[in-house]
Design an enzyme around this catalytic site. Structure first.
Site, PDB file in Angstrom:
ATOM      1  N   GLY A 240       0.802  -1.212   0.000  1.00 36.93           N
ATOM      2  CA  GLY A 240       0.000   0.000   0.000  1.00 36.93           C
ATOM      3  C   GLY A 240       0.833   1.259   0.000  1.00 36.93           C
ATOM      4  N   ASP A 241       1.725   1.392   0.984  1.00 41.70           N
ATOM      5  CA  ASP A 241       2.590   2.567   1.067  1.00 41.70           C
ATOM      6  C   ASP A 241       4.055   2.148   1.185  1.00 41.70           C
ATOM      7  OD1 ASP A 241       2.478   1.457   3.573  1.00 41.70           O
ATOM      8  OD2 ASP A 241       2.122   3.335   4.645  1.00 41.70           O
ATOM      9  N   GLU A 242       4.388   0.979   0.618  1.00 40.73           N
ATOM     10  CA  GLU A 242       5.752   0.455   0.683  1.00 40.73           C
ATOM     11  C   GLU A 242       6.361   0.418  -0.717  1.00 40.73           C
ATOM     12  OE1 GLU A 242       6.443  -3.064   3.156  1.00 40.73           O
ATOM     13  OE2 GLU A 242       4.314  -2.944   3.695  1.00 40.73           O
TER      14      GLU A 242
END
Length: 332
Positions: A240-242
């Site tokens: 997701g936010d990696e």
């Protein structure tokens, strides 16, 4: 006895590449197609062997010898360029004082059509060259259609493959692409650095401003990462936010630390979405392929994860390298 003019008209209908040669070895009449091959140089009145070079039979070097080959196949060509080659047949006409030499292009018909812009009207109605030309044209059209279809299929396959390796939201590589690139680098024994970057406080942006704001932040973060990396580096969104950044051939810690510092500085700047500030930061962990005696993708990814967790424990918005001596200690 048929008049010479009538004979010429008849022959032009039956075999428009004929030559009538008189006893003085001079050309009397020629077929319309044959003359079309030399439109600016009339053949009538010239010696036959001044126009054509005999190739077969080798023994026929003079016209009387040529007459003795009546019924035999000839091979000859123009003296001047283009030196088109012909097949021929010699038929003396008893009582007429002339010899008919009927010519054809043979297997060189395709070259002749190209060189002289011939059409079906230039051939005898029974000449198989017409069928050959139609077959070649049909084959060429079919091959062109096949080539065009193959190019479209190849383009579609490349587009599908590109899509399969691309994150649709950010346009970055996805995890599948990252796995493929890592496998290639390891199999070729290439040195590289793997940087694992996580966006801090991203969840609060989603919760406070909605998923549209979150998508905007991810897209802006992707642009920043692309701007701070080289064209042959890999930037992939793996969660997701990696994100994972792979730097081929780079293991210099000072350079890597400088890149990580620029990424953190850029990502800490406020991003505006519909007038609202989206405040995030970034934590980064880096592992080097040279830290492993026998590098494996899962081991290098795990090492970068450990370095990332150390950066988060250190207060976020910072960068840490994996320390190969221990999984619990990190060195800056």
């Amino acid at each position: 006895m048929m008049a010479a003019e009538e004979l010429g008209t008849l022959l032009d209908t039956l075999c428009p590449m004929f030559v009538l040669v008189d006893d003085a070895e001079r050309v009397g009449q020629v077929g319309s197609t044959l003359q079309k091959l030399r439109p600016d140089h009339p053949m009538a009145g010239r010696r036959f062997l001044d126009i054509f070079e005999l190739l077969r039979p080798r023994s026929a070097t003079e016209f009387p010898a040529l007459l003795s080959t009546s019924g035999a196949r000839l091979r000859l060509r123009f003296h001047d360029s283009p030196r088109t080659t012909f097949k021929g047949l010699v038929v003396p006409l008893p009582g007429q004082g002339v010899t008919v030499i009927n010519l054809s292009f043979g297997i060189s018909v395709l070259d002749a059509v190209r060189d002289y812009a011939l059409t079906s009207a230039d051939f005898s109605g029974t000449d198989l060259a017409i069928e050959l030309l139609y077959l070649v044209e049909a084959k060429s059209a079919a091959m062109e259609a096949s080539r065009s279809l193959n190019l479209r299929l190849q383009g579609a396959m490349l587009a599908a493959e590109e899509q399969a390796y691309t994150d649709t939201l950010t346009g970055l590589k996805n995890r599948r692409a990252m796995d493929h690139i890592l496998g290639h680098l390891i199999s070729t024994k290439s040195s590289f650095a793997l940087m694992h970057l996580d966006l801090d406080f991203f969840k609060s942006v989603n919760d406070r401003l909605g998923h549209a704001a979150g998508d905007y932040v991810l897209q802006q973060a992707a642009k920043i990462m692309l701007q701070e990396t080289r064209s042959d580096d890999t930037v992939a969104r793996v969660g997701g936010d990696e994100f994972v950044l792979i730097f081929k051939g780079m293991t210099d810690r000072r350079k890597l630390n400088s890149i990580a510092g620029r990424l953190i500085s850029q990502l800490c700047l406020p991003m505006k979405f519909d007038g609202s500030a989206c405040g995030i930061s970034a934590s980064v962990g880096t592992a080097l392929s040279t830290q492993f005696e026998s590098p494996k993708a899962q081991d290098i990814l795990h090492a970068a994860d450990l370095a990332l967790y150390a950066a988060k424990r250190n207060g976020r918005s910072c960068h840490r390298f994996y320390c190969e001596m221990s999984d619990t200690r990190q060195s800056g």
